[in-house]
Design an enzyme around this catalytic site. Structure first.
Site, mmCIF file in Angstrom:
data_model
loop_
_atom_site.group_PDB
_atom_site.id
_atom_site.type_symbol
_atom_site.label_atom_id
_atom_site.label_comp_id
_atom_site.label_asym_id
_atom_site.label_seq_id
_atom_site.Cartn_x
_atom_site.Cartn_y
_atom_site.Cartn_z
ATOM 1 C CE LYS A 71 2.226 -20.981 -14.143
ATOM 2 N NZ LYS A 71 1.502 -21.469 -15.345
ATOM 3 C CB SER A 147 -1.910 -20.113 -14.929
ATOM 4 O OG SER A 147 -1.097 -21.099 -15.562
ATOM 5 C CB SER A 171 -1.211 -21.305 -18.714
ATOM 6 O OG SER A 171 -2.467 -21.438 -18.098
#
Length: 493
Positions: A71, A147, A171
């Protein structure tokens, strides 16, 4: 290796092929790049790809040789950009590997790029201005969640079988539920956040992964868990590897069922039906399910306020740091409207208010933690649950652009309240520091979109979650469910 063959395996399966000499890590990397080229233009999940740096020894770990993605936030790879989805941090290059990155390298994973995140991971949809919206492989008009939306979309579409994710209020679990994946948020302190941070969002955020199989997430957590020098605290080491736990019987569990969120908002009928179906499945497997009322320790408004104070005060420090490092202003030219509002509101949070928010965190942690059975000398405390069962989300994945309508004029507290309204079941377990997972057990009958079911356990009980998840995966398999955008679709002859 043909692309349609590559996508038939999970990460542990691919690593097994490498260990037996049936394929090489380089062949897996080539297949992953082919998958990326095939589907990433449609879903916009991978924002930057890199050459493979590592050549892992075959069979050295259960994941050695497997293509992987990280990420664009909270994990640093030396010499590579980490921009947190923000124009304010654009061009930021990591000077060293973070502790997690070192462990990913030792795990034998071959990291091929970074995945999209909303700006500063401050949303449960992934629609940043910097790189544009990430699209759900099940329906390109809808969000993959956030997220960790880029990681979820990439794994769901078959680019890699496994990807890094973080979770500060849902997330990992929100995108897992939105894209039909398995996602487990570990216990606070299970995975180091160092060396640049001791805590993120004051203990609310953790590292983890998103996968198509339960055993992949278990193997990943085995390889990244454990303390590093300077960590302020850490979770007790597991009694045995989590990968082994996936082969163990969970026993007969007492499960508390919660279908109404603490916020009181309505839950869509299909989502509620999925949670009730999961309860029936548990009962068919010999578990006991009862309707539960769970004390949060504070009312919902105080819970949201405390989270907003912690989140926005941390955001101010991050944004000021990047503004100073790059000589950029914090304004509309560098920051999205919701983040600018949160920044302005965060600057008004006083020291005593921040300390009060930490006190609320403690009250929630004590109240939620007390819901779970504490075992001592083989005796469980009376009246406590082994696990809690809830919907992961109260709704099916919404259309892209939905979050912007009616939220852009909100201040920092209003934006956080909007996010928690969209995901009211997940954040409590971040505040409590307890593990929770989303399991892809259902689909919406009307749209075919995936629906996740959340299970939460007591502090340090990832072992119990992995045992149950593996049992559910066997009883109600999801591996053959593939989204319309799928890299492994065979090409016409």
């Amino acid at each position: 290796m043909e692309l349609h063959e590559y996508t038939q395996y999970d990460a542990v399966g691919l690593a097994g092929l490498v260990a037996r000499g049936e394929v090489t890590a380089a062949e897996l990397t080539a297949a992953a790049r082919e998958a990326m080229a095939a589907v990433n233009p449609l879903i916009n999940a991978v924002v930057e790809s890199w050459p493979a740096e590592d050549t892992p020894a075959p069979g050295s770990t259960p994941l050695a040789g497997v293509p992987f993605l990280i990420k664009d936030l909270a994990v640093s790879m030396r010499g590579k950009r980490v921009e947190l989805g923000s124009r304010l941090a654009a061009g930021n290059v990591a000077g060293q590997d973070s502790f997690l990155m070192r462990r990913l390298r030792r795990a034998g994973l071959v990291t091929l790029g970074r995945t999209a995140t909303p700006e500063f991971a401050y949303s449960t949809t992934t629609e940043p201005v910097l790189y544009g919206a990430t699209r759900n492989p099940w329906d390109l008009t809808r969000t993959p969640g956030g997220s960790s939306g880029g990681s979820a979309a990439a794994v769901a579409a078959g680019i890699t079988p496994l990807a890094h994710a973080t979770d500060a209020a849902g997330s990992i679990r929100v995108p897992a539920a939105s894209t039909g994946l398995f996602g487990l948020k570990p216990t606070r302190g299970r995975v180091s956040l160092g060396p640049d941070a001791d805590e993120v969002f004051n203990g609310l955020a953790v590292h983890g992964g998103l996968s198509r199989s339960v055993r992949d997430s278990a193997a990943l957590l085995d390889l990244i868990q454990g303390p590093e020098a300077g960590d302020p605290y850490f979770a007790e080491r597991p009694h045995r590897p989590y990968l082994e736990e996936t082969a163990r019987d969970p026993g007969r569990l007492r499960v508390g069922l919660v279908t109404t969120p603490w916020s009181g908002r309505e839950v869509e009928p299909a989502v509620r039906a999925a949670a009730l179906a999961a309860a029936r499945l548990l009962e068919s497997l010999g578990h006991r399910v009862e309707v539960a009322t769970v004390d949060l320790g504070v009312d919902w408004e105080e819970f949201v306020l405390a989270n907003a104070r912690l989140w926005s005060a941390n955001l101010v420090r991050w944004m000021d740091g990047f503004a100073a490092a790059f000589g950029r202003p914090v304004d509309e030219s560098t920051v999205e409207p919701e983040m600018l509002a949160s920044y302005a509101w965060g600057r008004t949070v006083s020291g005593p208010e921040f300390v009060h928010a930490l006190e609320v965190r403690n009250r929630v942690a004590r109240a939620v933690g007390a819901q779970f059975g504490a075992r001592s000398a083989g005796v469980r405390s009376a009246g406590a649950w082994d696990l809690l069962l809830t919907p992961t989300l109260p709704e099916i994945p919404v259309r892209l652009g939905t979050y912007g309508r009616g939220a852009q004029d909100a201040d920092g507290l209003g934006w956080l309240a909007h996010l928690f309204h969209r995901s009211p079941f997940t954040a409590a377990f971040n505040v409590a520091g307890t593990p929770a997972m989303s399991v892809p057990l259902a689909s919406d009958p009307a749209t075919g979109l995936p629906i996740g079911v959340q299970f939460a356990a007591g502090y340090g009980r990832e072992d119990l979650l992995f045992r149950l998840a593996a049992q559910l995966e066997k009883a109600a398999p999801w591996a053959d469910r593939r989204p319309p955008v799928w890299a492994g679709t065979p090409r016409p002859a």
